[in-house]
Each structure stands twice: as structure tokens, then as C-alpha cells.
Design a protein around this motif. Structure first.
Motif, mmCIF file in Angstrom:
data_model
loop_
_atom_site.group_PDB
_atom_site.id
_atom_site.type_symbol
_atom_site.label_atom_id
_atom_site.label_comp_id
_atom_site.label_asym_id
_atom_site.label_seq_id
_atom_site.Cartn_x
_atom_site.Cartn_y
_atom_site.Cartn_z
ATOM 1 N N THR A 185 2.441 10.129 -3.952
ATOM 2 C CA THR A 185 3.740 10.649 -4.398
ATOM 3 C C THR A 185 4.224 11.705 -3.418
ATOM 4 O O THR A 185 3.489 12.663 -3.115
ATOM 5 N N THR A 239 13.350 7.336 -5.296
ATOM 6 C CA THR A 239 13.824 7.448 -6.678
ATOM 7 C C THR A 239 14.339 8.860 -6.914
ATOM 8 O O THR A 239 13.656 9.836 -6.571
ATOM 9 N N ALA A 258 6.672 13.048 -15.383
ATOM 10 C CA ALA A 258 6.778 11.752 -16.065
ATOM 11 C C ALA A 258 7.071 10.635 -15.072
ATOM 12 O O ALA A 258 6.492 9.536 -15.153
ATOM 13 N N VAL A 259 7.970 10.903 -14.129
ATOM 14 C CA VAL A 259 8.280 9.905 -13.114
ATOM 15 C C VAL A 259 7.079 9.668 -12.215
ATOM 16 O O VAL A 259 6.748 8.528 -11.867
ATOM 17 N N ALA A 267 4.013 9.949 -12.941
ATOM 18 C CA ALA A 267 2.946 9.239 -13.670
ATOM 19 C C ALA A 267 3.194 7.750 -13.735
ATOM 20 O O ALA A 267 2.260 6.976 -13.987
ATOM 21 N N GLN A 268 4.418 7.347 -13.487
ATOM 22 C CA GLN A 268 4.749 5.908 -13.522
ATOM 23 C C GLN A 268 4.320 5.178 -12.267
ATOM 24 O O GLN A 268 4.373 3.962 -12.194
ATOM 25 N N ILE A 269 3.921 5.918 -11.266
ATOM 26 C CA ILE A 269 3.580 5.296 -9.971
ATOM 27 C C ILE A 269 2.160 4.733 -10.012
ATOM 28 O O ILE A 269 1.248 5.397 -10.457
#
Length: 398
Positions: free
Chosen positions: A260, A328, A393-394, A396-398
Motif C-alpha cells: 500500500t 484509488t 478501511a480502503v 484493508a481491502q487490498i
């Protein structure tokens, strides 16, 4: 004393001349103003108008007579007042001024007044000094490169002190004679300039240098392209360093693979980020953000961009996507914009472009920003606990 309508006074004619000098002096300095011409029709009064405002008409005629009598006796030729005869039934033959003709830039500036004449003469003199110092050929019917540079930087040339103009000639001559010196801007071995002189006068130096040499580059070594990075994962920290400012080339050589990559536009939000496995946070640097695409480990990770909610923020996001494939945005939607409405401030100078890489939600937010009068929600004003939750939160989506 009522003045008959339509008559052009000397003051009004001088103002027209002043405006002409302001408008055209750059061209005159570059190409020569010998053929410049300004003709002012004076609109003398009719007999009826003169009788209705007799004192004013007489004063007006005397004012123009004084002009006609004074200018042939000064050093600036080219100011002519044309007179005409009138046969009036009630007051007989009258001689009235009909037209004021100003021939040549010097005459127009002299007629405009002493202050305007001094400004024009200073610019004219400096253009002549540049021509003498750096002679160039003029192609018939075209503007040569030095003339173009004089025209483009006329205001600066006019405003320079004599000492700074002399230094300017010296600096341009040195740079022309040393086309690839490799010096840094503050290291130049030129007498008479301090370490900040070229930085303060760089635009006019570059313009004149290009006009004289035909080269856009000054032949100097540029400052390193620095990027600031915080390594949120201790396992990624080079030599144990958490916060690093380094050239793009050196960062590109790091053998790391973060999963990230946060890109923030504000240092305060960078400093607030906690440790996070596999993550780094990079300072975007505004419109310099596309340089991040030159760092392989940024390209290989998922980029999460957070900028100000304003038109510039979306313009920078679009530019970043031009060099990084997977970007993103977070906290850059209409919901966040409206939730923190009380923190809006006006955007000083809005970006007006269109950005095809924006997602539909991002485009909605940009449209709302513009419809509200180009407002700005600065990223650091958003409540940090809320912002951090969205960012994590974003990630953690990776």
C-alpha cells in the motif's frame, strides 16, 4: 465655464498618447518605433457651440496654440497641430486647431508627459544596449529571437535598476560563453551576483539567453528532484529510517515492495499516520505528483491518493493517474464534501480543466465543488479519527 461638447482637450489628447505608449512600447522597443503614428482629431466647435461656451472655446484654442508653439522648440520633433480656417457669420474668420499628429514613438511619449517619456526612454535605451551587446540579424518582415525576448520581458527591463541591468548583461554574456558549465544556480563564478540573484531574475535571464544563444537551457545543473517518504512498516525502513527525503533516483533504487502506497498532499496528515504493515506514505508535492511514477515500488503497489477536496485536488489526481496505473482516491467524494461543509473556504484560483480519468463519484464531487462557487475542503481539516478509519478501511481491502 462650460466647455462646448466634443472638443478634445490637451489633457485628453495626452491621455490617449499615454495609453498608446503603454499598449505599444514593447513592440517599439523590439522592432523600432520610428514609424509609429497617432492622429487625434480635435473636433473644433461650431460657431453656435463656441458662442454658447465662448470663454471655454477661447481657452481651448489658446491651450492648443501653446502646444503648437512649444513643441517645435524642444528636442523631440514629430508633434504637429494642424489648423483650419472658419468663416463664421457672427464673429468672422477664426483659426482653430483641427488635428494633432504625433509621428514616431519618441514624439508620442514626449507628448504624453514627462513620466511616460522617461519610462519609454529607459526601455528604448536598454533595448539598444542589448542590441549592441548581442548583435543579431533581423530577417525582413519577421521578429528575430532577441527582439522577441526584448518584447516578452519589456516590463522587467524597464523596472530594473541600472546596477541590475548591468549585471543582467554580464550574466547573459557569461552563460552564452559557457553553454554547458554544469554549475548549480548558486555556484556561478560570476562577479557581481550573490547566491540569490539568478533565482530572482531567472525568467528574464532565460528569455534573453534564449534570444541570444538559441538555447533554452542555461547549461546549469538542476536541483535534485526530492520526494519525502514515511515508511509505516518497520520492515520496509531503509537502515531503520522512518522519515526520508531523497532524490527520486535513489528512492527508485530501494529494494522494497510495499503493498500500500498512500499519497497525501499535506505533511500534517503524513505525520499523523500510524505504523501499518506493508505501507508507506508519500508526499505528493502537488502537480509534481506524476514524478512518483518513476519509482518502481510505487508502481508495483496499490496507490491510495488523498488530496484537498477542490478542483486542484482532482487535477492532481488525474495527473497522478497518467503515470501510475492503479490509483484509488479516498475522502474525495460528495458525501465527505457535504459532511464538512462548515469547513469550506474559497479556492483562490480554481483549475478549469476536464479530467477523463476521474471516476463517476469523483466527477460528481468536482461538479458540486464548482457549482458551489469553487470551494475547498482542506484535507487536514477533516476530523482525523474519521479520516483514518476511511483510510484503513480502503487499505484493508487490498
Amino acid at each position: 465655464m462650460k466647455q462646448p461638447r466634443g472638443m478634445v482637450t490637451v489633457a485628453e489628447a495626452r491621455e490617449r498618447a499615454r495609453k498608446r505608449v503603454t499598449q505599444d512600447q514593447r513592440d517599439w522597443a523590439a522592432l523600432g518605433g520610428e514609424t509609429a503614428l497617432l492622429e487625434i482629431v480635435l473636433h473644433p466647435p461650431t460657431e453656435r457651440a463656441a458662442l454658447l461656451g465662448q470663454d471655454a472655446a477661447i481657452a481651448w484654442q489658446r491651450e492648443w496654440r501653446a502646444i503648437a508653439d512649444s513643441f517645435p522648440n524642444i528636442d523631440v520633433p514629430g508633434v504637429y497641430v494642424t489648423w483650419g480656417e472658419r468663416q463664421w457669420s457672427r464673429v468672422g474668420a477664426q483659426t482653430v486647431p483641427e488635428r494633432c499628429t504625433l509621428s514616431g514613438a519618441d514624439a508620442i511619449a514626449a507628448f504624453a508627459g514627462a513620466a511616460t517619456a522617461r519610462e519609454w526612454q529607459a526601455l528604448q535605451r536598454r533595448a539598444a544596449q542589448l542590441r549592441a551587446a548581442f548583435p543579431s540579424m533581423i530577417d525582413s518582415g519577421t521578429i528575430d529571437p532577441l527582439a522577441a525576448a526584448i518584447r516578452g520581458h519589456a516590463r522587467t527591463l524597464q523596472a530594473l535598476t541600472d546596477a541590475n541591468f548591468a549585471t543582467l548583461l554580464h550574466v547573459v554574456a557569461w552563460l552564452t560563453a559557457h553553454p554547458a558549465s554544469g554549475w548549480r544556480i548558486r555556484q556561478l563564478p560570476i562577479r557581481g551576483i550573490d547566491t540569490k540573484w539568478l533565482e530572482a531574475h531567472r525568467a528574464v535571464v532565460e528569455g534573453l539567453h534564449a534570444g541570444v544563444s538559441g538555447r533554452l537551457s542555461l547549461g546549469l545543473q538542476g536541483a535534485p528532484n526530492l520526494v519525502r517518504v514515511r515508511f509505516l512498516d518497520p520492515q520496509l525502513r531503509p537502515g531503520g529510517l522512518c522519515d526520508v527525503i531523497a532524490p527520486v533516483e535513489e528512492l527508485a533504487a530501494l529494494a522494497i515492495r510495499p503493498t500500500t502506497v498512500f499519497v497525501f498532499e499535506n505533511l500534517e496528515t503524513m505525520f499523523a499516520m500510524p505504523d501499518l504493515p506493508g505501507a508507506v506514505v508519500v508526499h505528493g508535492g502537488g502537480y509534481a505528483a506524476p514524478r512518483l511514477g518513476a519509482i518502481p515500488w510505487i508502481q508495483s503497489g496499490r496507490v491510495i491518493y488523498w488530496g484537498d477536496l477542490d478542483s486542484d485536488g482532482f487535477a492532481i489526481l488525474h495527473a497522478l493517474r497518467s503515470t501510475c496505473d492503479d490509483v484509488t482516491s479516498v475522502l474525495m467524494d460528495e458525501g465527505v464534501l457535504l459532511q464538512f461543509r462548515d469547513l469550506w473556504v474559497p479556492e483562490p484560483k480554481a483549475a478549469s480543466g476536464t479530467y477523463p480519468t476521474l471516476t463517476p463519484d469523483e466527477q460528481v464531487a468536482l461538479t458540486r465543488i464548482r457549482s458551489e462557487g469553487n470551494v475547498r475542503l482542506e484535507q487536514e481539516r477533516i476530523e482525523w479519527k474519521y479520516a483514518l478509519g476511511r483510510l484503513l478501511a480502503v487499505a484493508a481491502q487490498i
